[in-house]
Design a protein around this motif. Structure first.
Motif, PDB file in Angstrom:
ATOM      1  N   ILE A   1       0.858  -1.178   0.000  1.00 44.31           N
ATOM      2  CA  ILE A   1       0.000   0.000   0.000  1.00 44.31           C
ATOM      3  C   ILE A   1       0.896   1.229   0.000  1.00 44.31           C
ATOM      4  N   LEU A   2       0.674   2.123  -0.957  1.00 46.76           N
ATOM      5  CA  LEU A   2       1.490   3.331  -1.095  1.00 46.76           C
ATOM      6  C   LEU A   2       0.789   4.491  -0.406  1.00 46.76           C
ATOM      7  N   VAL A   3       1.525   5.159   0.512  1.00 49.28           N
ATOM      8  CA  VAL A   3       0.970   6.264   1.286  1.00 49.28           C
ATOM      9  C   VAL A   3       1.887   7.472   1.142  1.00 49.28           C
ATOM     10  N   GLU A   4       1.313   8.642   0.898  1.00 52.16           N
ATOM     11  CA  GLU A   4       2.063   9.895   0.912  1.00 52.16           C
ATOM     12  C   GLU A   4       1.417  10.806   1.943  1.00 52.16           C
ATOM     13  N   ALA A   5       2.181  11.145   2.983  1.00 56.11           N
ATOM     14  CA  ALA A   5       1.593  11.892   4.086  1.00 56.11           C
ATOM     15  C   ALA A   5       2.681  12.590   4.881  1.00 56.11           C
TER      16      ALA A   5
END
Length: 364
Positions: free
Chosen positions: A327-331
């Protein structure tokens, strides 16, 4: 060709009707219908070999279609030669004559039209000012940077006052920072002059930044046409979703209108939109900026942080679930490689079709 008179624009409309292009037995473009509006900045986006440059060169007249028609303001130009179409073309490699000064390079189109010397000198001066190259008129291409050469190529294209400008990946030879500046300069100039522009690129960010509308192409077909927001936020297929921007795809099946069961057995609940219906849903799709990292047990699913990439304004995480799905997350958050975390989804779309990994190939 004669340009139509339109008080609100100096451009023209372009229509393709069942256009097909073949090279021997290879069909580079399947029957394609397309409408580009007068004064629009329209981008052809796709990976290598998708047909975007072939389509652009057909608009220019360098390639003749096997079937179908190309219409400029409702006039069929399908078999008209390039020099009779009255268009401007900006090439990837600048295509400037190294033994001519910048002023002479820019003047070429007017010289071919046999304009008088005073008119040519005036228009060259005005056009070089337009692209901020007036100081380089007497220099030769080899004395200029890549960005300045590309601006000179742009000046040469616009000096003939074309209603249609065609761009064949004009910024691909430049560094990243200069690409951003020049693409904005090109967009501003096109808007100021009121021309219609068709722009070819493989760079998704570039397309999203400067286009009025985008046609995403794949294997000689148009996969989707829409505004940048429509293409990014509401892709019609996993193929488009996978190519335009970054994405997470989780396989499983929809169990209801607001619940999706992963292959691992975990169930993710929340508001979802469906490609057709929940009964056909097989792939859960989400953009990385719509996914949050929370404490374990507080999200929709737990996982372990596998990769961490600091990008300045945000951090990119790859979180691996128990069944091995990433799962790719940008935060903006603080998590370390190896941490166990919870994942919470805020926007989800469910597709019927599986992702096509070929769309991830970079077009170089």
């Amino acid at each position: 060709m004669t340009r139509k008179q339109n008080p609100s624009s100096n451009g023209l409309s372009v229509s393709l009707e069942a256009l097909e292009i073949c090279f021997g037995k290879f069909q580079a473009l399947h029957a394609t219908d397309l409408n580009i509006r007068d004064g629009e900045f329209f981008t052809l986006l796709g990976p290598s070999g998708c047909g975007k440059t072939t389509l652009l060169r057909c608009l220019a007249g360098f390639i003749k279609p096997k079937r179908g028609r190309i219409l400029f303001d409702d006039k069929d130009v399908s078999q008209i030669e390039p020099w009779d179409r009255g268009i401007g073309f900006v090439f990837q490699n600048y295509a400037l004559w190294p033994t001519k000064t910048i002023a002479r390079n820019v003047a070429y189109g007017l010289e071919m039209r046999k304009e008088d010397k005073a008119t040519i000198e005036r228009k060259v001066r005005e056009t070089l000012e337009l692209v901020e190259l007036e100081h380089a008129a007497d220099k030769y291409p080899g004395e200029l940077s890549g960005g300045m050469q590309q601006r000179a190529a742009l000046a040469r294209a616009v000096i003939i006052d074309p209603p249609l400008l065609l761009f064949d990946e004009p910024l691909s030879n430049l560094d990243a920072k200069l690409r951003v500046k020049l693409r904005r300069d090109i967009r501003a100039l096109q808007s100021r002059l009121g021309l219609t522009a068709v722009y070819v690129t493989h760079d998704q960010e570039e397309a999203l930044d400067i286009s009025d509308r985008i046609a995403v192409m794949h294997q000689g077909r148009v996969a989707q046409i829409g505004t940048p927001r429509e293409i990014y936020e509401t892709p019609v297929s996993t193929r488009v979703a996978d190519f335009v921007g970054k994405a997470t795809f989780l396989r499983g099946h929809a169990v209801s209108a607001d619940a999706f069961q992963l292959d691992s057995g975990a169930i993710i609940q929340g508001a979802m939109t469906f490609q057709t219906s929940p009964a056909n849903g097989r792939v859960l799709f989400s953009r990385p900026e719509t996914i949050s990292i929370v404490a374990p047990g507080e999200g929709d699913i737990d996982g372990v942080v596998h990769e961490v990439s600091y990008l300045g304004n945000l951090t990119r995480y790859v979180v691996t679930t128990g069944c091995g799905q990433n799962i790719l997350v940008e935060a903006r958050c603080v998590a370390q490689q190896g941490d166990r975390v919870g994942i919470r989804f805020s926007e989800m779309k469910v597709f019927d079709d599986l992702p096509d990994t070929k769309m991830q190939e970079e077009d170089l």
